[in-house]
Design an enzyme around this catalytic site. Sequence first.
Site, PDB file in Angstrom:
ATOM      1  N   ASP A 120       0.824  -1.214   0.000  1.00  0.00           N
ATOM      2  CA  ASP A 120       0.000   0.000   0.000  1.00  0.00           C
ATOM      3  C   ASP A 120       0.851   1.254   0.000  1.00  0.00           C
ATOM      4  OD1 ASP A 120       0.784  -0.799   2.650  1.00  0.00           O
ATOM      5  OD2 ASP A 120      -0.547   0.736   3.456  1.00  0.00           O
ATOM      6  N   GLU A 180       0.242  -1.261   5.593  1.00  0.00           N
ATOM      7  CA  GLU A 180       1.298  -0.818   6.503  1.00  0.00           C
ATOM      8  C   GLU A 180       1.056   0.616   6.956  1.00  0.00           C
ATOM      9  OE1 GLU A 180       5.265   1.008   7.588  1.00  0.00           O
ATOM     10  OE2 GLU A 180       3.816   1.567   6.028  1.00  0.00           O
TER      11      GLU A 180
END
Length: 487
Positions: free
Chosen positions: A79, A146
């Site tokens: 991400d 994350e």
Amino acid sequence: MNQDIRALEPKAVWNKFADLNAVPRPSKKEERVIAFMKNFGTQLNLETIVDEVGNVIIRKPATSGMEDRKTIVMQSHLDMVHQKNNDTDFDFDTQGIEMLVKGDWVKANGTTLGADNGLGVATIMAVLESTDIAHPAIEALFTIDEETGMTGAMGLKGGLLKGEILLNLDTEEDDEIGVGCAGGVDVTATRDYDLEETPEFKIGFQIKVKGLQGGHSGMQIHEGLGNANKIMNRLLFGGFENFGLRISEIEGGSLRNAIPRESNAVIVIDAIHEEAFKADMEDFISDIKKEFKTMEPDLLIEIKAIDAPSHIMDLGVQEGLTRAIYTAHNGVYRMSADIPNLVETSNNIAKVVVKDGQIKINCLTRSSVESSKWDMANALMSAFELIGCEVEFSGEYPGWTPNMDSDILKVLVPIYKNLNEGAMPHVAACHAGLECGILGQNYPEMDMISFGPTIKGAHSPDERAQISSVQKYWNFVLEILKEIPKA
């Protein structure tokens, strides 16, 4: 524009980065990039697994002659932080990142670049796809989410990975080898308030704070960058007594791990004080801009007359809110007594929303010392509870305790020196939140290290990756893979 990126060296990395950046991949919306990575591994005929939370694991056997080496885990997160300039027309949910080459740097066209941690992902993809790179057996671990909670790392079950060494590729200075990081906790304060009808003889204004650099609330918290929420609060504080200032709405900041660049407020004042208000605010704005002229030369504070809003917030709550935000600590709380120049504990007042009878304040507290982390979090809780807020702690994750006796550290340091004419790397812990601490809970025996290319301005539209640094880092990766110790 992106074709220019594909011509850069090392082409293996930059081409994979361009492929990855064509896939929308906001945190908590990683379905497309998970499918992209699954297809990538399958197309290479490599064992590919998607675990129950969405992490992707791709396994590649050792190359000839490397079968007796320890299995390694190469890890990066899929991400990316989505931030854009106000004047940039861009939909992160549907568009790929538009990249530009500016001298020795790659950046995006008015948005975050996704080099954090896309260059790490691209590096691993290049190794997996290669036919001529010597390496031991590899477990490529691509985690999700994350940036907004580390739920991918938290959800990775023990026993799934067999590797003995983990190479995390999420450090953002090419001369740094990471051996530790901060833990964190989200502190969220909420409360309802009564709406009041705006009295007669009030006039409306919109206040905008913008032009701040923003940035990574861990790696850049010590730099003295402006926080739009704190600056806005200074403008609103005390305005009632002088001008009858009442707040209708506030919306400042966006992501918990990004230093807020912008804040907007809608207010009213007594009409009789209009000229005095404008003059006073002009002087105050000038003073604030002088304070920040070195770090924030593009800071803009605009005040524009608008129609008065129909409702304003309860005065008692307004006074408590502005005092609580003034009291709440933002920035460095404590420097480490054990590691020179390391921020131990900090807080980022990331988002402030006041609208339709509801207040919501989001903070991210970080620390490499658990007791200090909770000390900061409890201080914030106390400030907000004093004005009647409910305060919730969530998203808590542990730090990564430095191990200066790490075996893989002893491998990386001499390789770095040999590649860089004897220069020593900076072996350090960082104040950002890396996934190593979380992964270490289920894999306590795994030897972990972190490194990466130079990336500046992460979590902001000024994010940029240094081209020459990516080449330096790639050479480092190739040498590390050759020197993994025997099992």
